[in-house]
Motif scaffolding. Sequence first.
Motif, PDB file in Angstrom:
ATOM      1  N   PRO A 233      32.770  41.703  32.476  1.00 31.47           N
ATOM      2  CA  PRO A 233      34.142  41.730  33.017  1.00 31.47           C
ATOM      3  C   PRO A 233      35.177  41.156  32.059  1.00 31.47           C
ATOM      4  O   PRO A 233      36.320  41.610  32.027  1.00 31.47           O
ATOM      5  N   LEU A 234      34.791  40.158  31.255  1.00 27.05           N
ATOM      6  CA  LEU A 234      35.724  39.599  30.281  1.00 27.05           C
ATOM      7  C   LEU A 234      36.117  40.641  29.232  1.00 27.05           C
ATOM      8  O   LEU A 234      37.269  40.685  28.777  1.00 27.05           O
ATOM      9  N   VAL A 235      35.169  41.509  28.858  1.00 30.92           N
ATOM     10  CA  VAL A 235      35.432  42.526  27.843  1.00 30.92           C
ATOM     11  C   VAL A 235      36.207  43.700  28.424  1.00 30.92           C
ATOM     12  O   VAL A 235      37.133  44.221  27.795  1.00 30.92           O
ATOM     13  N   PHE A 236      35.857  44.117  29.646  1.00 28.55           N
ATOM     14  CA  PHE A 236      36.397  45.360  30.186  1.00 28.55           C
ATOM     15  C   PHE A 236      37.634  45.161  31.069  1.00 28.55           C
ATOM     16  O   PHE A 236      38.325  46.124  31.354  1.00 28.55           O
ATOM     17  N   LEU A 237      37.882  43.944  31.523  1.00 30.51           N
ATOM     18  CA  LEU A 237      39.029  43.692  32.396  1.00 30.51           C
ATOM     19  C   LEU A 237      39.972  42.727  31.690  1.00 30.51           C
ATOM     20  O   LEU A 237      39.909  41.509  31.885  1.00 30.51           O
ATOM     21  N   VAL A 238      40.850  43.271  30.864  1.00 31.48           N
ATOM     22  CA  VAL A 238      41.740  42.427  30.062  1.00 31.48           C
ATOM     23  C   VAL A 238      43.047  42.120  30.782  1.00 31.48           C
ATOM     24  O   VAL A 238      43.720  41.141  30.452  1.00 31.48           O
ATOM     25  N   SER A 239      43.426  42.929  31.748  1.00 31.50           N
ATOM     26  CA  SER A 239      44.669  42.692  32.476  1.00 31.50           C
ATOM     27  C   SER A 239      44.460  41.612  33.527  1.00 31.50           C
ATOM     28  O   SER A 239      43.402  41.538  34.165  1.00 31.50           O
ATOM     29  N   ASN A 240      45.453  40.767  33.710  1.00 27.52           N
ATOM     30  CA  ASN A 240      45.366  39.722  34.716  1.00 27.52           C
ATOM     31  C   ASN A 240      45.205  40.294  36.123  1.00 27.52           C
ATOM     32  O   ASN A 240      44.583  39.673  36.992  1.00 27.52           O
ATOM     33  N   ALA A 241      45.765  41.480  36.346  1.00 32.41           N
ATOM     34  CA  ALA A 241      45.684  42.080  37.677  1.00 32.41           C
ATOM     35  C   ALA A 241      44.290  42.559  38.017  1.00 32.41           C
ATOM     36  O   ALA A 241      43.980  42.770  39.194  1.00 32.41           O
ATOM     37  N   ASN A 242      43.403  42.749  37.024  1.00 29.29           N
ATOM     38  CA  ASN A 242      42.059  43.279  37.264  1.00 29.29           C
ATOM     39  C   ASN A 242      40.961  42.234  37.111  1.00 29.29           C
ATOM     40  O   ASN A 242      39.792  42.549  37.328  1.00 29.29           O
ATOM     41  N   GLN A 243      41.287  41.023  36.735  1.00 29.13           N
ATOM     42  CA  GLN A 243      40.272  40.023  36.437  1.00 29.13           C
ATOM     43  C   GLN A 243      39.556  39.550  37.693  1.00 29.13           C
ATOM     44  O   GLN A 243      40.137  39.493  38.775  1.00 29.13           O
ATOM     45  N   THR A 244      38.291  39.186  37.517  1.00 31.87           N
ATOM     46  CA  THR A 244      37.481  38.652  38.604  1.00 31.87           C
ATOM     47  C   THR A 244      37.572  37.126  38.605  1.00 31.87           C
ATOM     48  O   THR A 244      38.194  36.522  37.725  1.00 31.87           O
ATOM     49  N   VAL A 245      36.936  36.501  39.578  1.00 28.31           N
ATOM     50  CA  VAL A 245      37.000  35.039  39.708  1.00 28.31           C
ATOM     51  C   VAL A 245      36.408  34.322  38.499  1.00 28.31           C
ATOM     52  O   VAL A 245      37.051  33.406  37.952  1.00 28.31           O
ATOM     53  N   PRO A 246      35.185  34.661  38.019  1.00 28.77           N
ATOM     54  CA  PRO A 246      34.678  33.953  36.833  1.00 28.77           C
ATOM     55  C   PRO A 246      35.565  34.115  35.612  1.00 28.77           C
ATOM     56  O   PRO A 246      35.744  33.166  34.833  1.00 28.77           O
ATOM     57  N   VAL A 247      36.133  35.311  35.418  1.00 24.16           N
ATOM     58  CA  VAL A 247      37.014  35.524  34.270  1.00 24.16           C
ATOM     59  C   VAL A 247      38.292  34.711  34.418  1.00 24.16           C
ATOM     60  O   VAL A 247      38.789  34.124  33.456  1.00 24.16           O
ATOM     61  N   ALA A 248      38.842  34.661  35.625  1.00 23.23           N
ATOM     62  CA  ALA A 248      40.049  33.867  35.862  1.00 23.23           C
ATOM     63  C   ALA A 248      39.784  32.387  35.611  1.00 23.23           C
ATOM     64  O   ALA A 248      40.624  31.676  35.033  1.00 23.23           O
ATOM     65  N   LEU A 249      38.605  31.901  36.002  1.00 20.63           N
ATOM     66  CA  LEU A 249      38.258  30.500  35.749  1.00 20.63           C
ATOM     67  C   LEU A 249      38.135  30.220  34.261  1.00 20.63           C
ATOM     68  O   LEU A 249      38.570  29.179  33.760  1.00 20.63           O
ATOM     69  N   GLY A 250      37.526  31.162  33.526  1.00 21.63           N
ATOM     70  CA  GLY A 250      37.304  30.948  32.103  1.00 21.63           C
ATOM     71  C   GLY A 250      38.560  31.074  31.275  1.00 21.63           C
ATOM     72  O   GLY A 250      38.827  30.246  30.383  1.00 21.63           O
TER      73      GLY A 250
END
Length: 295
Positions: A233-250
């Motif tokens: 998800p960190l690689v494929f979801l670069v937009s803030n609107a598409n990020q998941t919880v672990p990516v948002a935390l990181g």
Amino acid sequence: MTATLTRTAAGRHRTTRRTLARRRGPAAWITLTALVVLTVGILVPFALIALNAFKPPAQYSAHGPLSFPDRFYTGGIQTFWDTADFGRALWNSVLISGCVCVLAVLLSILNAYALGIGRVKGRTWILGAFLIANFLPQEGLVYPLYDLAKATGLYDSQLAVIIIFTVIQAAFGTYLLSSVLSSFPQELLEAARMDGAGRARILWRVVVPVSRPTLGVLLVFFFIWTWNEFFLPLVFLVSNANQTVPVALGTLQGQHIMNPLTTSGAALLGVFPTIIFFLIFQRTLTRGVTVGAIK
């Protein structure tokens, strides 16, 4: 008469408990003690996170992280919620994990029905390919998947992550369910065929209901595993609107200076949905494990 039966049943229950207590040897008590220590070791970090998530900054500065909060303070949680747009990230994680767990279980049962019961040609080689796929590191898959997502226009979209994780989770589910369905009772299948049921009807009316406990276990595991995924998800979801919880935390750690109270609030919000999901489906998980143990 009823009172006599009640006293008899109570006496038998006490006798059984005393017998079990006498049968417990040193090994049983050592195992029980080790489990208690392990449980305490797991719960202590969660307790510290909860204490500091609701602790005022002044009290944290004066008394440290081990003190109990003197009042209920939600400023750290509110700061993280607003800064990381946690509501959107939470919805993205629920949507992606929910779609993946349902689609992966559906794809797994279809594949396993063909491999475990249908006995297609080359079944052993196919299962070997699924087993190898389970051991492939995500770092080795990221570049071809990235190039494919770019070519199909799915990069930075939730659909790309859903497709990728559905295939990854279904590889494990297919391998597991194929082993389970290979020992499926043939009497049930023969009875369904004698009643005129076709392959599709046998699958949905016979195989799926009997395999429901195992499917429930896979559903819970697929949801939690997908929820905790970070690298893809960190690689494929670069937009803030598409990020998941672990990516948002990181990513929040790298973008903003966070104090320990905000970090504790973020960790609490990140793990709380999975705990709720696990508690809701705990009975399903226990039933599935128990059925597998009985078999």
